[in-house]
Design a protein around this motif. Structure first.
Motif, PDB file in Angstrom:
ATOM      1  N   GLN A 226      37.073 -19.610   8.205  1.00 38.04           N
ATOM      2  CA  GLN A 226      36.406 -18.680   9.198  1.00 38.04           C
ATOM      3  C   GLN A 226      35.627 -19.498  10.437  1.00 38.04           C
ATOM      4  O   GLN A 226      35.755 -19.283  11.454  1.00 38.04           O
ATOM      5  CB  GLN A 226      35.813 -17.464   8.763  1.00 38.04           C
ATOM      6  N   SER A 227      34.853 -20.453   9.956  1.00 38.70           N
ATOM      7  CA  SER A 227      34.155 -21.115  10.964  1.00 38.70           C
ATOM      8  C   SER A 227      35.080 -22.003  11.675  1.00 38.70           C
ATOM      9  O   SER A 227      35.072 -22.019  12.936  1.00 38.70           O
ATOM     10  CB  SER A 227      33.239 -22.160  10.185  1.00 38.70           C
ATOM     11  N   ARG A 228      36.056 -22.554  11.217  1.00 41.52           N
ATOM     12  CA  ARG A 228      37.052 -23.360  11.894  1.00 41.52           C
ATOM     13  C   ARG A 228      38.040 -22.507  12.756  1.00 41.52           C
ATOM     14  O   ARG A 228      38.449 -22.744  13.896  1.00 41.52           O
ATOM     15  CB  ARG A 228      38.286 -23.959  10.790  1.00 41.52           C
ATOM     16  N   SER A 229      38.344 -21.268  12.187  1.00 39.62           N
ATOM     17  CA  SER A 229      39.218 -20.345  13.171  1.00 39.62           C
ATOM     18  C   SER A 229      38.239 -19.801  14.422  1.00 39.62           C
ATOM     19  O   SER A 229      38.931 -19.726  15.435  1.00 39.62           O
ATOM     20  CB  SER A 229      39.223 -19.061  12.270  1.00 39.62           C
ATOM     21  N   PHE A 230      37.092 -19.733  14.055  1.00 37.16           N
ATOM     22  CA  PHE A 230      36.089 -19.332  15.298  1.00 37.16           C
ATOM     23  C   PHE A 230      35.862 -20.491  16.415  1.00 37.16           C
ATOM     24  O   PHE A 230      36.142 -20.418  17.448  1.00 37.16           O
ATOM     25  CB  PHE A 230      34.407 -19.066  14.693  1.00 37.16           C
ATOM     26  N   GLU A 231      35.850 -21.755  15.780  1.00 39.30           N
ATOM     27  CA  GLU A 231      35.611 -22.914  16.748  1.00 39.30           C
ATOM     28  C   GLU A 231      37.109 -23.019  17.620  1.00 39.30           C
ATOM     29  O   GLU A 231      37.331 -23.292  18.794  1.00 39.30           O
ATOM     30  CB  GLU A 231      35.548 -24.223  15.797  1.00 39.30           C
ATOM     31  N   HIS A 232      38.394 -22.601  16.632  1.00 38.81           N
ATOM     32  CA  HIS A 232      39.507 -22.604  17.662  1.00 38.81           C
ATOM     33  C   HIS A 232      39.776 -21.849  18.661  1.00 38.81           C
ATOM     34  O   HIS A 232      40.147 -22.048  19.812  1.00 38.81           O
ATOM     35  CB  HIS A 232      40.610 -22.382  16.325  1.00 38.81           C
ATOM     36  N   GLN A 233      39.177 -20.551  18.226  1.00 36.49           N
ATOM     37  CA  GLN A 233      39.220 -19.694  19.237  1.00 36.49           C
ATOM     38  C   GLN A 233      38.057 -19.867  20.594  1.00 36.49           C
ATOM     39  O   GLN A 233      38.649 -19.651  21.593  1.00 36.49           O
ATOM     40  CB  GLN A 233      38.817 -18.080  18.853  1.00 36.49           C
ATOM     41  N   VAL A 234      37.203 -20.418  20.354  1.00 32.44           N
ATOM     42  CA  VAL A 234      36.173 -21.030  21.399  1.00 32.44           C
ATOM     43  C   VAL A 234      36.669 -21.925  22.275  1.00 32.44           C
ATOM     44  O   VAL A 234      36.770 -22.072  23.355  1.00 32.44           O
ATOM     45  CB  VAL A 234      34.777 -21.239  20.731  1.00 32.44           C
ATOM     46  N   ARG A 235      37.531 -22.933  21.483  1.00 31.36           N
ATOM     47  CA  ARG A 235      38.344 -23.990  22.204  1.00 31.36           C
ATOM     48  C   ARG A 235      39.323 -23.530  23.072  1.00 31.36           C
ATOM     49  O   ARG A 235      39.611 -24.106  24.137  1.00 31.36           O
ATOM     50  CB  ARG A 235      38.817 -25.102  21.319  1.00 31.36           C
ATOM     51  N   ILE A 236      40.113 -22.402  22.555  1.00 31.45           N
ATOM     52  CA  ILE A 236      41.220 -21.809  23.461  1.00 31.45           C
ATOM     53  C   ILE A 236      40.471 -21.381  24.956  1.00 31.45           C
ATOM     54  O   ILE A 236      41.110 -21.545  25.932  1.00 31.45           O
ATOM     55  CB  ILE A 236      41.934 -20.959  22.836  1.00 31.45           C
ATOM     56  N   ILE A 237      39.354 -20.591  24.647  1.00 30.37           N
ATOM     57  CA  ILE A 237      38.599 -20.175  26.045  1.00 30.37           C
ATOM     58  C   ILE A 237      38.157 -21.204  26.981  1.00 30.37           C
ATOM     59  O   ILE A 237      38.419 -21.210  27.721  1.00 30.37           O
ATOM     60  CB  ILE A 237      37.567 -19.205  25.605  1.00 30.37           C
ATOM     61  N   LYS A 238      37.721 -22.225  26.171  1.00 32.04           N
ATOM     62  CA  LYS A 238      37.401 -23.469  26.950  1.00 32.04           C
ATOM     63  C   LYS A 238      38.513 -23.948  27.862  1.00 32.04           C
ATOM     64  O   LYS A 238      38.578 -24.313  28.954  1.00 32.04           O
ATOM     65  CB  LYS A 238      36.565 -24.244  26.270  1.00 32.04           C
ATOM     66  N   GLU A 239      39.780 -24.419  27.158  1.00 26.80           N
ATOM     67  CA  GLU A 239      40.980 -24.704  27.500  1.00 26.80           C
ATOM     68  C   GLU A 239      41.543 -24.085  28.726  1.00 26.80           C
ATOM     69  O   GLU A 239      42.070 -24.526  29.736  1.00 26.80           O
ATOM     70  CB  GLU A 239      41.600 -25.152  26.561  1.00 26.80           C
ATOM     71  N   SER A 240      41.476 -22.709  28.313  1.00 32.01           N
ATOM     72  CA  SER A 240      42.062 -21.888  29.298  1.00 32.01           C
ATOM     73  C   SER A 240      41.415 -21.997  30.918  1.00 32.01           C
ATOM     74  O   SER A 240      41.716 -21.751  31.937  1.00 32.01           O
ATOM     75  CB  SER A 240      42.435 -20.190  29.066  1.00 32.01           C
ATOM     76  N   LYS A 241      39.958 -21.774  30.513  1.00 32.40           N
ATOM     77  CA  LYS A 241      39.089 -21.997  31.747  1.00 32.40           C
ATOM     78  C   LYS A 241      39.195 -23.257  32.483  1.00 32.40           C
ATOM     79  O   LYS A 241      39.375 -23.296  33.829  1.00 32.40           O
ATOM     80  CB  LYS A 241      37.600 -21.986  31.325  1.00 32.40           C
TER      81      LYS A 241
END
Length: 254
Positions: A226-241
């Protein structure tokens, strides 16, 4: 960029239920008679409104039904410790006075002489009332749920006397869900609802306790996932920005 970030943020918000459930399981690794519930699942759900039919949003589905698989058996040698066998549950009185059920068997006698669990919930007898224990008597349980008492002051050979029978029910044919206070209730019914005992055997193991059904190693692995999934979703938001900023810079007049 907006839709991508929104989907990632929706996944983070929906997974919070799973994180709460996992945190609760880890916190109760050493709780006597603790039972896990069925795991939550993250499923795609079609978004309603204007746009393409292929728009899908993540949605978390939770199931509060209790898994009554037996936990590890711990022999304590204490007369007031009992472990429920098979899918037997014990009837108790919740703090609000409602009927509830539990698998916690570390029983004790409070200052008023009433039998209660280790968490302070009053144990009910077969007739639905509390169990009052005579002061100074030696207590023991039978495998059928009967509570025996011996008067040490009795002359001659002390004789066991049945003073009460625990309210035991077989829940093999009944789905139970978890209440907010950690006790069990009948799934889909109002709190305090009773149910008929099933066809399975109802019995106890005296002088023993049932440990928590939570597997610490499996829970830690899920926590890491779950921690890795959270980090992955945050990384997606940063990359989309970052992609949005790059696209905006291309539109600037030189």
């Amino acid at each position: 960029m907006d839709r991508l970030a929104f989907n990632a943020m929706a996944a983070i918000n929906e997974e919070r239920i799973g994180r709460h459930q996992l945190s609760n399981d880890i916190a109760n690794v050493s709780t006597v008679g603790f039972k896990r519930t069925f795991e939550v699942t993250l499923q795609p759900h079609q978004a309603v409104g204007e746009g393409f039919d292929s728009r899908l949003q993540p949605r978390m589905y939770a199931n509060d039904q209790i898994i009554l698989d037996p936990g590890p058996l711990m022999v304590t040698g204490r007369d007031l410790d009992v472990a429920m066998n098979h899918k037997t549950v014990l009837g108790v009185t919740a703090s609000n006075g409602e009927l509830a059920f539990t698998r916690r068997g570390d029983l004790k006698v409070n200052s008023n002489g009433v039998l209660e669990t280790g968490s302070g919930h009053i144990v009910r007898s077969q007739d639905g009332g509390p169990i009052t224990v005579p002061q100074g008597f030696k207590l023991s349980f039978g495998s059928d749920g009967n509570l025996y008492a011996i008067d040490p002051a009795q002359p001659g050979v002390p004789q066991q006397q049945v003073i009460a029978q625990l309210l035991l029910k077989d829940a093999s044919d009944t789905a139970l869900a978890k209440r907010e206070d950690g006790l069990f209730k009948v799934d889909g019914k109002p709190p305090g609802t009773d149910f008929a005992s099933g066809t399975g055997p109802v019995s106890l193991t005296p002088q023993a306790l049932e440990g928590s059904s939570v597997n610490p190693m499996a829970s830690m692995v899920k926590l890491i996932e779950q921690s890795r999934s959270f980090e992955h979703q945050v990384r997606i938001i940063k990359e989309s920005k970052s992609n949005d900023e790059s696209g905006a810079s291309m539109m600037k007049v030189g």
